[in-house]
Design a protein around this motif. Structure first.
Motif, PDB file in Angstrom:
ATOM      1  N   TYR A 647       0.989  -1.050  -0.015  1.00 26.96           N
ATOM      2  CA  TYR A 647      -0.147   0.164  -0.075  1.00 26.96           C
ATOM      3  C   TYR A 647       0.939   1.040   0.221  1.00 26.96           C
ATOM      4  N   ALA A 648       0.350   2.229  -0.651  1.00 25.90           N
ATOM      5  CA  ALA A 648       1.094   3.629  -0.682  1.00 25.90           C
ATOM      6  C   ALA A 648       0.114   4.446   0.119  1.00 25.90           C
ATOM      7  N   THR A 649       0.592   5.056   1.226  1.00 29.45           N
ATOM      8  CA  THR A 649      -0.150   5.935   2.231  1.00 29.45           C
ATOM      9  C   THR A 649       0.205   7.351   1.822  1.00 29.45           C
ATOM     10  N   ARG A 650      -0.464   8.414   1.530  1.00 26.89           N
ATOM     11  CA  ARG A 650       0.160   9.715   1.377  1.00 26.89           C
ATOM     12  C   ARG A 650      -0.710  10.573   2.274  1.00 26.89           C
ATOM     13  N   ILE A 651       0.264  11.419   2.991  1.00 27.70           N
ATOM     14  CA  ILE A 651      -0.297  12.304   4.025  1.00 27.70           C
ATOM     15  C   ILE A 651       0.411  13.473   3.673  1.00 27.70           C
ATOM     16  N   VAL A 652      -0.587  14.764   3.755  1.00 27.81           N
ATOM     17  CA  VAL A 652       0.128  15.941   3.256  1.00 27.81           C
ATOM     18  C   VAL A 652      -0.709  16.916   4.562  1.00 27.81           C
ATOM     19  N   VAL A 653       0.276  17.764   5.309  1.00 25.64           N
ATOM     20  CA  VAL A 653       0.067  18.426   6.332  1.00 25.64           C
ATOM     21  C   VAL A 653      -0.099  19.855   5.895  1.00 25.64           C
ATOM     22  N   ARG A 654      -0.897  20.603   6.219  1.00 25.05           N
ATOM     23  CA  ARG A 654      -1.041  22.157   5.994  1.00 25.05           C
ATOM     24  C   ARG A 654      -0.633  22.902   7.178  1.00 25.05           C
ATOM     25  N   ARG A 655       0.336  23.840   7.118  1.00 22.92           N
ATOM     26  CA  ARG A 655       0.516  24.709   8.078  1.00 22.92           C
ATOM     27  C   ARG A 655       0.223  26.214   7.684  1.00 22.92           C
ATOM     28  N   ASP A 656      -0.896  26.736   8.462  1.00 21.30           N
ATOM     29  CA  ASP A 656      -1.300  28.126   8.190  1.00 21.30           C
ATOM     30  C   ASP A 656      -0.786  29.192   9.266  1.00 21.30           C
ATOM     31  N   GLY A 657       0.075  28.694  10.139  1.00 15.73           N
ATOM     32  CA  GLY A 657       0.405  29.643  11.307  1.00 15.73           C
ATOM     33  C   GLY A 657       1.889  29.400  11.499  1.00 15.73           C
ATOM     34  N   ALA A 658       2.145  29.600  12.848  1.00 13.79           N
ATOM     35  CA  ALA A 658       3.567  29.678  13.386  1.00 13.79           C
ATOM     36  C   ALA A 658       4.071  28.065  12.995  1.00 13.79           C
ATOM     37  N   VAL A 659       5.465  28.118  12.698  1.00 10.47           N
ATOM     38  CA  VAL A 659       6.104  26.701  12.687  1.00 10.47           C
ATOM     39  C   VAL A 659       6.367  26.376  14.159  1.00 10.47           C
ATOM     40  N   VAL A 660       5.832  25.054  14.406  1.00 11.57           N
ATOM     41  CA  VAL A 660       5.954  24.457  15.509  1.00 11.57           C
ATOM     42  C   VAL A 660       6.600  23.043  15.495  1.00 11.57           C
ATOM     43  N   ALA A 661       7.308  22.320  16.335  1.00 14.23           N
ATOM     44  CA  ALA A 661       7.434  21.195  16.312  1.00 14.23           C
ATOM     45  C   ALA A 661       6.324  20.236  16.462  1.00 14.23           C
ATOM     46  N   ASN A 662       6.297  19.314  15.639  1.00 12.07           N
ATOM     47  CA  ASN A 662       4.898  18.505  15.771  1.00 12.07           C
ATOM     48  C   ASN A 662       5.062  17.092  15.341  1.00 12.07           C
ATOM     49  N   THR A 663       4.087  16.179  15.483  1.00  9.79           N
ATOM     50  CA  THR A 663       4.483  14.948  15.244  1.00  9.79           C
ATOM     51  C   THR A 663       3.161  14.355  14.370  1.00  9.79           C
ATOM     52  N   VAL A 664       3.607  13.355  13.519  1.00  6.76           N
ATOM     53  CA  VAL A 664       2.254  12.723  12.766  1.00  6.76           C
ATOM     54  C   VAL A 664       2.431  11.189  13.111  1.00  6.76           C
ATOM     55  N   LEU A 665       1.221  10.746  13.496  1.00  3.26           N
ATOM     56  CA  LEU A 665       1.027   9.111  13.938  1.00  3.26           C
ATOM     57  C   LEU A 665       0.095   8.648  13.035  1.00  3.26           C
ATOM     58  N   VAL A 666       0.628   7.616  12.317  1.00  4.88           N
ATOM     59  CA  VAL A 666       0.053   6.839  11.301  1.00  4.88           C
ATOM     60  C   VAL A 666      -0.188   5.532  11.722  1.00  4.88           C
ATOM     61  N   ARG A 667      -1.682   5.191  11.840  1.00  6.44           N
ATOM     62  CA  ARG A 667      -1.878   3.643  12.143  1.00  6.44           C
ATOM     63  C   ARG A 667      -2.310   3.036  11.230  1.00  6.44           C
ATOM     64  N   PHE A 668      -1.841   1.593  11.271  1.00  2.00           N
ATOM     65  CA  PHE A 668      -2.344   0.618  10.091  1.00  2.00           C
ATOM     66  C   PHE A 668      -3.217  -0.456  10.553  1.00  2.00           C
ATOM     67  N   GLU A 669      -3.841  -1.264   9.348  1.00  2.00           N
ATOM     68  CA  GLU A 669      -4.632  -2.047   9.699  1.00  2.00           C
ATOM     69  C   GLU A 669      -4.132  -3.262  10.585  1.00  2.00           C
ATOM     70  N   ASP A 670      -2.968  -3.488  10.239  1.00  2.00           N
ATOM     71  CA  ASP A 670      -2.155  -4.712  11.141  1.00  2.00           C
ATOM     72  C   ASP A 670      -1.929  -4.477  12.474  1.00  2.00           C
ATOM     73  N   GLY A 671      -2.352  -3.345  13.104  1.00  2.00           N
ATOM     74  CA  GLY A 671      -2.021  -2.779  14.531  1.00  2.00           C
ATOM     75  C   GLY A 671      -0.726  -2.187  14.583  1.00  2.00           C
ATOM     76  N   THR A 672       0.147  -2.094  13.506  1.00  2.43           N
ATOM     77  CA  THR A 672       1.258  -1.421  13.635  1.00  2.43           C
ATOM     78  C   THR A 672       1.045   0.186  13.461  1.00  2.43           C
ATOM     79  N   SER A 673       1.967   1.115  13.868  1.00  2.00           N
ATOM     80  CA  SER A 673       2.058   2.608  13.576  1.00  2.00           C
ATOM     81  C   SER A 673       3.335   3.001  13.344  1.00  2.00           C
ATOM     82  N   ARG A 674       3.394   4.319  12.720  1.00  2.00           N
ATOM     83  CA  ARG A 674       4.700   4.935  12.694  1.00  2.00           C
ATOM     84  C   ARG A 674       4.589   6.325  12.721  1.00  2.00           C
ATOM     85  N   THR A 675       5.553   6.857  13.430  1.00  2.00           N
ATOM     86  CA  THR A 675       5.789   8.279  13.644  1.00  2.00           C
ATOM     87  C   THR A 675       6.437   9.091  12.797  1.00  2.00           C
ATOM     88  N   LEU A 676       5.965  10.266  12.486  1.00  2.00           N
ATOM     89  CA  LEU A 676       6.505  11.145  11.589  1.00  2.00           C
ATOM     90  C   LEU A 676       6.796  12.442  12.186  1.00  2.00           C
TER      91      LEU A 676
END
Length: 749
Positions: A647-676
């Motif tokens: 599978y190809a998972t595509r994620i786009v985060v839009r930033r309309d304000g100040a730049v802050v350190a942030n993380t993105v958590l992706v969860r998958f159907e098999d119970g695994t996850s990945r942090t960006l």
């Protein structure tokens, strides 16, 4: 300090507290003071020196104060806790039937500057309540600002202060009302004294004065209701002469602002020696320690209170007070006597207020620095005197009052919070000496933040949540700082946090001094860690206690203490000195199988076209083989099976304000996850990822650890591929919190 009639002041920002407009045509009927006619006071403007005023609408200070500002950091080896500038010796007599005060004051002031001072300035705060012409009432009326509970002054309920006699070494001192901030000429909250004898550099002068006060019906932190008297902002108080290198000053200047609607106070540290005369059946509570035995004469009793190293003095008197409830906090500097004054109708409030005060003494002493005084007096205001509640003075504060404060009830939580909050001001406003006029966030905001930290540490919020759930009928899971962000005007912040208390778009914008500061500090703590944050605050307290720090001074202590200068400076630039919103959101999210595509391929050295029909047949074959090999694999509704193709998972985060350190958590159907991870550097307005995995993604979430509360909208922080009620549940929680904030405001009024 505050516009705080009650609790979580972010309620002011949420509900935009009701507008209170004084009736300009009201006929004022109050007892005329016995005072020298203004016409007899001749002022020669040519005698005034060239020392100017602090800016009327200054912004937060960006340049750190000099190392020797306010006498330099206190080491503990000095003879006094503060570098005392002023001494007040006051004798005051209360007439509880007319609600008046006759006072005599001997003021000794030290000129810290390098030049002679020919004129000094005094605050006459009570004149804010004398009628529609004051700056206080003009701002309320013209700007349509709401204030605290919105109590309107009625006929006979106005108040004022008048000088009757002023002398320097026996010579008569002329005076003149002035408006340093350019307010209406009818404002009389600042008066200039033109001294017959200039005060030499480093020298002192003593000024004797008689004054008369008519207390207002309690409506804004001070006044009377029935026999109850809360006496604050009541004596002629000298302004602060700031020197170069202190809070951004480049030349000597008088910091002596008019009494604005949302402003509070700023004064030099000194010694107060105050004798209060009241009817003998009246109980008195005041700043400082009572000295000796009361002296009774002609049915009146005089009590003397003394306190050094404070910058204000307030008191209360009433013949309806019950027997005071006393307690003791045993601190590093010896025992602290804690006293709670209350009326019989609120006897059940006394014990909770005592406990919350002692708990606060423990928490603040541990996390900031040891409490330096010997007393704390807390006042539970009586019924119908709510406007006297929620106010702080050195070693003396007023809490709130509620009918039912049993454990587990929302009212108990609110009573605890107000008690903690008003005590906490004793540190940020009292011991540290923030300028509440010009940089209220250093007191109201930092105190709000530290108060909620105490509640979190004590797990007291669970009590409030249980009570609120019972009240509204369903469970919500909002923490202390999740509530704060709701009133922080995060979508469109109108004013920098560091602005003055009065130069603001609205009362709601002023309210963000509390909630947005607390939210900003929460986010900083999430990034630097609890230990680093507390280390920085202890440094701030140790360096600036008994002085008057600016925003820049706090910034430097925070940067040094956390070791995260780049982060601190960036955050201050965006939030304290600016109005940058934070607004990260999930703009796109998809997760699709990677299948062969039709087109020309090289096969045995020759170009061969692969058609869609051939691909579909081949795909079906591969799926069937994979299914047989994995008979227990979970069926995927969107495909013949899961796992046959990546599978190809595509994620786009839009930033309309100040730049802050942030993380993105992706969860998958098999119970695994990945942090960006998103960088907090640069100014790129978006971030994009493409992940190739054997399992399909089912959800993506920004800030999964809930660290970025300045983000204007947490609803757009997550997406799912299938319908999911979690977003609607989060929205319901936000609505519930909004209702909770509004309810808190209603309870307070």
């Amino acid at each position: 300090m505050t516009s705080k009639i009650r609790i979580q002041r972010w309620a002011v920002g949420l509900a935009l507290a009701s507008t209170c407009v004084l009736v300009a045509t009201a006929q004022v009927k109050t007892a005329a003071p016995v005072t020298a006619p203004i016409a007899d006071v001749v002022v020669d403007d040519s005698a005034v020196d060239d020392i100017g005023f602090a800016p009327a609408n200054g912004t937060a200070v960006t340049v750190p104060s000099a190392e020797n500002a306010w006498g330099g950091a206190r080491t503990g080896t000095e003879a006094t806790l503060s570098d005392r500038v002023v001494t007040y010796k006051i004798q005051a007599t209360l007439d509880p039937k007319k609600h008046t005060i006759d006072g005599k004051q001997q003021l000794t002031w030290r000129n810290r500057s390098d030049r002679p001072v020919k004129a000094v300035y005094l605050h006459l705060y009570l004149n804010a309540f004398e009628g529609p012409g004051s700056t206080f009432n003009t701002e309320m009326r013209n700007n349509r600002f709401g204030f605290r509970s919105g109590v309107q002054v009625e006929e006979g309920g106005f108040g004022y202060s008048r000088l009757q006699r002023v002398a320097q070494n026996g010579a008569k001192v002329p005076w003149k009302y002035v408006q340093p901030d350019g307010g209406p000429s009818t404002d009389r909250t600042v008066v200039r004294l033109d001294l017959p004898e200039a005060v030499a550099p480093g020298g002192e002068t003593t000024i004797d004065m008689d004054f008369f006060n008519q207390l207002p019906r309690v409506s804004a932190r001070t006044g009377y209701y029935g026999t109850f008297h809360l006496v604050g902002q009541w004596f002629p108080k000298i302004g602060v002469l700031e020197l170069p290198g202190e809070r951004g000053a480049t030349a000597p200047r008088w910091n002596v602002h008019e009494f604005h609607l949302h402003s509070e106070f700023f004064a030099d540290y000194g010694l107060y020696d105050v004798s209060l005369t009241v009817p003998k059946d009246y109980t008195v509570g005041a700043t400082g320690e009572e000295q000796g035995a009361p002296v009774e004469k002609n049915g009146m009793v005089t009590r003397r209170f003394v306190q050094g190293d404070v910058h204000d003095f307030a008191w209360t008197a009433d013949n309806r007070y019950a027997k005071p409830l006393d307690g003791v906090y045993n601190g590093a500097n010896g025992p602290v006597k804690v006293r709670v004054l209350y009326h019989p109708e609120y006897a059940n409030n006394a014990e909770p207020v005592l406990k919350a005060t002692i708990d606060s003494l423990t928490y603040f002493s541990k996390t900031l620095g040891d409490y330096p005084y010997k007393t704390v007096t807390a006042v539970v205001p009586p019924y119908n005197a709510d406007e006297a509640g929620g106010m702080e003075y050195p070693t003396f504060f007023t809490a709130s009052s509620y009918k039912d404060v049993r454990e587990g009830r929302l009212e108990r939580y609110l009573l605890d919070f107000v008690t903690i909050h008003e005590f906490g001001h004793g540190y940020f406003y009292g011991i540290i000496g923030s300028n509440e006029f010009e940089e209220p966030w250093l007191d109201e905001g930092l105190n709000e933040y530290w108060d909620h930290r105490q509640l979190v540490a004590a797990k007291q919020h669970a009590t409030a949540q249980t009570a609120f759930t019972r009240l509204i009928g369903f469970d919500i899971g909002l923490g202390e700082f999740e509530q704060q962000r709701l009133g922080a005007m995060l979508s469109k912040p109108a004013d920098p946090l560091g602005n003055t208390s009065w130069d603001r778009m609205s009362s709601g914008s002023y309210g963000t001094v509390y909630s947005r500061t607390a939210t900003m500090m929460h986010d900083i703590e999430q990034q630097v860690g609890k230990d680093a944050l507390e280390r920085a605050f202890k440094l701030y307290y140790a360096r600036w206690k008994f002085r008057h720090p600016s925003s820049a001074d706090f910034r430097e202590a925070l940067a040094e203490g956390t070791g995260q200068r780049a982060l601190i400076e960036k955050t201050f630039a965006e939030q304290v000195y600016g109005t940058r919103k934070v607004d990260d959101s999930i703009a796109e999210f998809s997760s699709d199988e990677i299948l062969p595509q039709p087109g020309i391929v090289e096969y045995k050295g020759k170009p061969v076209e692969i058609t869609q029909e051939q691909i579909d047949k081949a795909v079906d074959g591969v799926r069937e083989k994979w299914k047989k090999a994995h008979p227990k694999a979970k069926e995927n509704e969107g495909a013949a099976s899961m796992g046959a193709f990546p599978y190809a998972t595509r994620i786009v985060v839009r930033r309309d304000g100040a730049v802050v350190a942030n993380t993105v958590l992706v969860r998958f159907e098999d119970g695994t996850s990945r942090t960006l991870r998103m960088s907090d550097t640069g100014d790129k307005r978006w971030a994009r990822w493409r992940l190739v995995t054997r399992s399909k993604a089912v959800s993506v979430e920004l800030d999964p650890e809930r660290r970025v509360f300045l983000d204007r909208d947490k609803i757009d922080d997550s997406r799912t591929l299938e319908a999911d009620g979690s977003a609607s549940r989060r929205w319901s929680a936000d609505l519930a919190a909004l209702f909770q904030s509004f309810l808190a405001l209603l309870v307070s009024v």
